[in-house]
Design an enzyme around this catalytic site. Structure first.
Site, PDB file in Angstrom:
ATOM      1  N   ASP A   1       0.818  -1.367  -0.032  1.00 54.65           N
ATOM      2  CA  ASP A   1      -0.180   0.085  -0.127  1.00 54.65           C
ATOM      3  C   ASP A   1       0.757   1.263  -0.121  1.00 54.65           C
ATOM      4  O   ASP A   1       1.718   1.450   0.912  1.00 54.65           O
ATOM      5  CB  ASP A   1      -0.948   0.036   1.125  1.00 54.65           C
ATOM      6  CG  ASP A   1      -2.036   1.024   1.187  1.00 54.65           C
ATOM      7  OD1 ASP A   1      -2.131   1.525   0.332  1.00 54.65           O
ATOM      8  OD2 ASP A   1      -2.537   1.386   2.205  1.00 54.65           O
ATOM      9  N   MET A   2       0.696   1.780  -0.875  1.00 55.81           N
ATOM     10  CA  MET A   2       1.427   3.308  -1.105  1.00 55.81           C
ATOM     11  C   MET A   2       1.256   4.267   0.235  1.00 55.81           C
ATOM     12  O   MET A   2      -0.024   4.174   0.605  1.00 55.81           O
ATOM     13  CB  MET A   2       1.257   4.133  -2.461  1.00 55.81           C
ATOM     14  CG  MET A   2       1.362   3.335  -3.609  1.00 55.81           C
ATOM     15  SD  MET A   2       2.916   2.236  -3.826  1.00 55.81           S
ATOM     16  CE  MET A   2       4.166   3.579  -3.875  1.00 55.81           C
TER      17      MET A   2
ATOM     18  N   TYR B   1      -1.241  10.319  -3.105  1.00 54.77           N
ATOM     19  CA  TYR B   1      -1.458  11.613  -3.847  1.00 54.77           C
ATOM     20  C   TYR B   1      -0.228  12.543  -3.326  1.00 54.77           C
ATOM     21  O   TYR B   1       0.130  13.446  -4.254  1.00 54.77           O
ATOM     22  CB  TYR B   1      -2.642  12.211  -3.779  1.00 54.77           C
ATOM     23  CG  TYR B   1      -3.817  11.599  -4.621  1.00 54.77           C
ATOM     24  CD1 TYR B   1      -3.549  10.131  -4.970  1.00 54.77           C
ATOM     25  CD2 TYR B   1      -5.128  12.019  -4.738  1.00 54.77           C
ATOM     26  CE1 TYR B   1      -4.751   9.542  -5.531  1.00 54.77           C
ATOM     27  CE2 TYR B   1      -5.940  11.282  -5.505  1.00 54.77           C
ATOM     28  CZ  TYR B   1      -5.974  10.004  -5.869  1.00 54.77           C
ATOM     29  OH  TYR B   1      -6.926   9.247  -6.547  1.00 54.77           O
TER      30      TYR B   1
ATOM     31  N   ARG C   1      -0.166  14.976   9.476  1.00 56.43           N
ATOM     32  CA  ARG C   1      -0.688  13.997  10.320  1.00 56.43           C
ATOM     33  C   ARG C   1      -0.147  14.153  11.745  1.00 56.43           C
ATOM     34  O   ARG C   1      -1.124  14.269  12.506  1.00 56.43           O
ATOM     35  CB  ARG C   1      -0.774  12.426   9.880  1.00 56.43           C
ATOM     36  CG  ARG C   1      -1.488  12.244   8.717  1.00 56.43           C
ATOM     37  CD  ARG C   1      -1.410  10.711   8.251  1.00 56.43           C
ATOM     38  NE  ARG C   1      -1.491  10.383   7.127  1.00 56.43           N
ATOM     39  CZ  ARG C   1      -1.927   9.355   6.229  1.00 56.43           C
ATOM     40  NH1 ARG C   1      -1.932   8.382   6.967  1.00 56.43           N
ATOM     41  NH2 ARG C   1      -1.915   9.330   4.976  1.00 56.43           N
TER      42      ARG C   1
ATOM     43  N   ASP D   1      -3.648   2.620  -5.623  1.00 57.61           N
ATOM     44  CA  ASP D   1      -2.467   2.634  -4.842  1.00 57.61           C
ATOM     45  C   ASP D   1      -1.913   1.298  -4.040  1.00 57.61           C
ATOM     46  O   ASP D   1      -1.327   1.152  -3.112  1.00 57.61           O
ATOM     47  CB  ASP D   1      -2.226   3.703  -4.017  1.00 57.61           C
ATOM     48  CG  ASP D   1      -2.789   3.815  -2.686  1.00 57.61           C
ATOM     49  OD1 ASP D   1      -3.992   3.092  -2.678  1.00 57.61           O
ATOM     50  OD2 ASP D   1      -2.382   4.415  -1.733  1.00 57.61           O
ATOM     51  N   GLU D   2      -2.689   0.253  -4.404  1.00 58.06           N
ATOM     52  CA  GLU D   2      -2.636  -0.800  -3.620  1.00 58.06           C
ATOM     53  C   GLU D   2      -2.681  -2.093  -4.584  1.00 58.06           C
ATOM     54  O   GLU D   2      -3.406  -2.247  -5.569  1.00 58.06           O
ATOM     55  CB  GLU D   2      -3.997  -1.423  -2.744  1.00 58.06           C
ATOM     56  CG  GLU D   2      -4.128  -0.279  -1.488  1.00 58.06           C
ATOM     57  CD  GLU D   2      -5.625  -0.895  -0.912  1.00 58.06           C
ATOM     58  OE1 GLU D   2      -5.848  -1.726  -0.244  1.00 58.06           O
ATOM     59  OE2 GLU D   2      -6.828  -0.409  -1.611  1.00 58.06           O
TER      60      GLU D   2
HETATM   61  N1  DCP Z   1      -8.155   9.039  -1.871  1.00 55.00           N
HETATM   62  C1  DCP Z   1      -9.266  10.071  -2.177  1.00 55.00           C
HETATM   63  N2  DCP Z   1     -10.475  10.115  -1.164  1.00 55.00           N
HETATM   64  C2  DCP Z   1     -10.464   9.676  -0.300  1.00 55.00           C
HETATM   65  C3  DCP Z   1      -9.735   8.572   0.138  1.00 55.00           C
HETATM   66  C4  DCP Z   1      -8.349   8.487  -0.676  1.00 55.00           C
HETATM   67  O1  DCP Z   1      -9.214  10.525  -3.193  1.00 55.00           O
HETATM   68  N3  DCP Z   1     -11.675   9.654   0.740  1.00 55.00           N
HETATM   69  C5  DCP Z   1      -7.115   9.147  -2.845  1.00 55.00           C
HETATM   70  C6  DCP Z   1      -6.050   9.757  -2.111  1.00 55.00           C
HETATM   71  C7  DCP Z   1      -4.831   8.910  -1.562  1.00 55.00           C
HETATM   72  C8  DCP Z   1      -5.334   7.696  -2.354  1.00 55.00           C
HETATM   73  O2  DCP Z   1      -6.643   7.792  -2.854  1.00 55.00           O
HETATM   74  O3  DCP Z   1      -3.812   9.602  -1.378  1.00 55.00           O
HETATM   75  C9  DCP Z   1      -4.937   6.453  -1.658  1.00 55.00           C
HETATM   76  O4  DCP Z   1      -5.950   6.357  -0.289  1.00 55.00           O
HETATM   77  P1  DCP Z   1      -5.600   5.805   0.797  1.00 55.00           P
HETATM   78  O5  DCP Z   1      -6.635   5.394   1.593  1.00 55.00           O
HETATM   79  O6  DCP Z   1      -4.551   4.480   0.685  1.00 55.00           O
HETATM   80  O7  DCP Z   1      -4.592   6.795   1.778  1.00 55.00           O
HETATM   81  P2  DCP Z   1      -3.372   7.429   1.391  1.00 55.00           P
HETATM   82  O8  DCP Z   1      -2.403   6.638   0.409  1.00 55.00           O
HETATM   83  O9  DCP Z   1      -3.330   8.910   1.292  1.00 55.00           O
HETATM   84  O10 DCP Z   1      -2.576   7.356   2.982  1.00 55.00           O
HETATM   85  P3  DCP Z   1      -2.151   6.173   3.680  1.00 55.00           P
HETATM   86  O11 DCP Z   1      -0.787   6.153   3.884  1.00 55.00           O
HETATM   87  O12 DCP Z   1      -2.743   6.244   5.178  1.00 55.00           O
HETATM   88  O13 DCP Z   1      -2.463   4.838   2.809  1.00 55.00           O
END
Ligand code: DCP
Length: 674
Positions: free
Chosen positions: A18-19, A23, A60, A120-121
């Site tokens: 998981d990245m 974004y 965060r 991203d997964e």
């Molecule tokens: N995303 C979005 N709207 C949301 C949730 C996520 O547009 N409500 C987009 C932005 C995130 C990407 O999808 O960067 C991946 O979502 P993740 O839930 O995996 O969260 P992140 O990658 O941002 O953070 P984490 O490190 O917690 O996985």
């Protein structure tokens, strides 16, 4: 009643990658000066600084959360850098993120079976790689073990106070007396650490990973230690992990089923489920869901990693929360045009790059009506065969919308409310293309495919010389030629004197990239340009409708070259072979080729039954849950409620299909009648 148990697969090595704050990382790669700074990506909308959709770990730690808007984030962390998501066609353009995700996938895919689970997964089945390593170069034979592997978190690993963390990990990986399952996981640790380093080196993105014996456990583990870390779940640690895992944290248990487990069975953690027998769980939740619960309490999941690098579907959507809700057909059409353009762009590049074609177009919307008592009524989703060409998709999408709207508003259109008319508001719109397949190799098959494209789906409602425009109780099942908003029946474009209360006025929203997947179209009628016998609203009269192809009238802006080659190919129609899918639930379509995913009233059902001649198999088990995460929240809520099993006390009856979804979805979709 016991049902077939999935294999425990405890000798498999599965990773979930998981990245981290994806974004944000993509934006930081574009603007390296942002690295290390508290950063967030916001929706393009300027209201209160826009909704945050990704938040860096630095932000965060200052208390910034994704649920905030830009202004709130600034208050919590004044130095935060807000980057606006790219915009195209008045909506978020996720292409940059999608391509960045593909870069990662192409690296990870070299290591074994790889399934792209979301933007991203990724899931990886590393069993073969781990077995080879164990056979050829087991960890204990290696001169050194990479630092990244030694930083792994191994659940349940016993460590004495004062032990060196990395040394303990090394000992665990290299234990000679470990059983084979742990040895394989030890190899998995080294392989995944290597892959994560490679991803970082080649893309500059950090990621986290979970390594376990199945997908469910790997996914749970990957989020446990973020960012840029990996967590391992040895077989012996499974029960401990599940006994402390709150029931609602389990992905499929976040909603109604989880609530029912808490309130009806008094369950707090996944491990608490162990006190119930399989039969007891089946009594409460049905055969399949009961067995599924019994299995997850033991960490058992037979779900395989699918070798899939390309998306199963494409979609484009947008929400219109609060005051931005759409209230006129012309506005809806405007946005459907934008969404269709984006969808077509992606379909075209899929066709060009991957030689893949989609065959089902689906429209989904969320809406509310001015009449409060009916505000819970769901806006029906509609599908039809997908025709390539942006203008065709736009036209079909709008026709699907109008059909759905007629069904939503009821047989006689808007009802008067006192001296005001009942009106509607659209809070979310999406168009998606599914049932994507490779173009079969060999020219003749491609020609056969595009030959069907030159025919107009019998009920795309596009350009039929239909004399009779019916606003019927089953209008959604029929098709009518309504080319512009003006020709529509009394659907008020705007009624500003009425006060609306929306059940879902969530101000935070995101543009989406979706989709519902695998709606096998088995509709032979969509292959033919023969005139059709098509029943009208009364069900007694029939109209002959049909249309000759007129390619010159059909705009194909942005047509991919391969389509160009065939666009004028106009051979005789060929019937498409029908293959009946083994489906748990079926969507039905009549000759109109519009498939509805809502229940209809019984009278309407009857009429539809009478006219039914085709079926659309819908295999519940094939819905990829992860794609729903990318839908707007309102649509997610709606869809998830369909996909979650309802509590079915005393449901001793056997339900077919995938247990976790079949019971509630069966209520939603038209049951299969043969
Ligand atoms: N995303 C979005 N709207 C949301 C949730 C996520 O547009 N409500 C987009 C932005 C995130 C990407 O999808 O960067 C991946 O979502 P993740 O839930 O995996 O969260 P992140 O990658 O941002 O953070 P984490 O490190 O917690 O996985």
């Amino acid at each position: 009643m016991p049902v077939a148990r999935p294999e425990t697969s405890d000798a498999r090595v599965i990773a979930h990658v998981d990245m981290d704050c994806f974004y944000v990382q993509v934006e930081q790669r574009k603007q390296p000066e942002l690295r290390g700074l508290p950063t967030a990506v916001v929706q393009y909308n300027e209201w209160q600084g826009g909704a945050l959709i990704a938040v860096s770990y630095e932000a965060r730690s200052c208390g910034v959360k994704r649920s905030m808007r830009g202004e709130e984030a600034k208050a919590a962390c004044p130095e935060i850098q807000l980057v606006q998501v790219p915009v195209a066609r008045g909506k978020a353009d996720l292409n940059t993120y999608r391509s960045a995700g593909s870069e990662v996938v192409s690296i990870l895919a070299q290591s074994g079976k790889c399934e792209r689970a979301s933007i991203d997964e990724v899931y990886l089945d590393l069993t073969d790689a781990a077995e080879s390593m164990l056979a050829d170069a087991p960890p204990e034979s290696l001169e050194s073990i990479d630092e990244e592997a030694l930083k792994s978190h191994i659940l349940g690993m016993s460590r004495e106070d004062g032990d060196d963390f990395k040394e303990s990990v090394r000992d665990w990986i290299c234990r000679k007396d470990a059983d084979r399952r742990d040895k394989l996981l030890g190899c998995g640790i080294i392989i995944v650490a290597e892959l994560r380093k490679q991803v970082l080196k080649e893309t500059e993105f950090s990621c986290s990973a979970g390594i376990a014996h199945n997908k469910m456990l790997a996914k749970l583990a990957s989020g446990m230690n973020k960012p840029a870390q990996q967590t391992v779940v040895p077989y012996a640690a499974v029960q401990e992990l599940l006994s402390s895992l709150p029931i609602k944290k389990m992905k499929q248990l976040g909603g109604k089923l989880g609530t029912s487990l808490q309130t009806d069975l008094g369950i707090d953690t996944v491990g608490d489920l162990l006190q119930f027998s399989e039969t007891k769980l089946q009594e409460h939740y049905g055969i399949n869901t009961g067995t599924w619960l019994w299995n997850i309490a033991r960490g058992i999941s037979g779900e395989e990693v699918q070798g899939r690098l390309l998306p199963k579907s494409h979609g484009s959507g947008k929400t219109f929360p609060g005051p931005r809700a759409l209230r006129s057909l012309s506005n809806v059409q405007h946005w459907l045009n934008q969404l269709s353009e984006e969808l077509y762009e992606r379909l075209s590049s899929d066709l060009e790059q991957n030689k893949r074609i989609a065959s089902t177009l689906t429209l989904h919307a969320s809406a509310f009506r001015s009449k409060d008592s009916d505000s819970h009524k769901k806006f029906p989703s509609k599908s039809c065969p997908l025709r390539y060409g942006v203008a065709k998709i736009q036209e079909d999408a709008f026709n699907l919308f109008q059909a759905a709207l007629r069904e939503y508003m009821g047989p006689f259109g808007p009802k008067p409310q006192g001296n005001k008319k009942e009106t509607w508001r659209i809070t979310g719109l999406s168009v998606s293309a599914s049932k994507i397949v490779d173009i079969p190799s060999g020219t003749s098959s491609i020609m056969r495919y595009f030959q069907s494209q030159t025919t107009i789906p019998s009920c795309s409602a596009s350009g039929f010389p239909q004399e009779h425009v019916a606003v019927t109780p089953s209008a959604s099942e029929s098709c009518s030629e309504q080319k512009s908003a003006e020709t529509l029946p009394a659907m008020p474009e705007e009624d500003i004197t009425v006060t609306y209360t929306s059940p879902d006025l969530d101000n935070s929203y995101r543009d989406i990239d979706i989709v519902l997947e695998k709606f096998p179209c088995q509709d032979a009628s969509c292959q033919s340009n023969e005139a059709k016998e098509f029943p009208t609203q009364s069900g007694t009269q029939t109209k002959t409708i049909g249309r000759k192809i007129n390619n010159s009238k059909e705009k194909n802006r942005g047509m991919p070259s391969i389509v160009d080659i065939f666009k004028n190919y106009n051979a005789s129609p060929q019937a498409k072979e029908e293959t009946q899918e083994d489906s748990t639930v079926s969507l039905t379509s009549n000759r109109g080729n519009l498939s509805s995913s809502t229940n209809h009233s019984s009278e309407v059902n009857q009429e539809v039954e009478d006219r039914r001649d085709t079926e659309w198999g819908y295999k519940v088990g094939e819905i990829d849950q992860s794609v729903f995460d990318e839908l707007p929240y309102e649509i997610q809520r709606e869809l998830r409620s369909f996909l979650r099993p309802n509590k079915r006390p005393n449901s001793g009856k056997s339900k077919s299909g995938d247990g976790s979804a079949s019971s509630s979805i069966a209520h939603y979709f038209q049951p299969l009648k043969r």
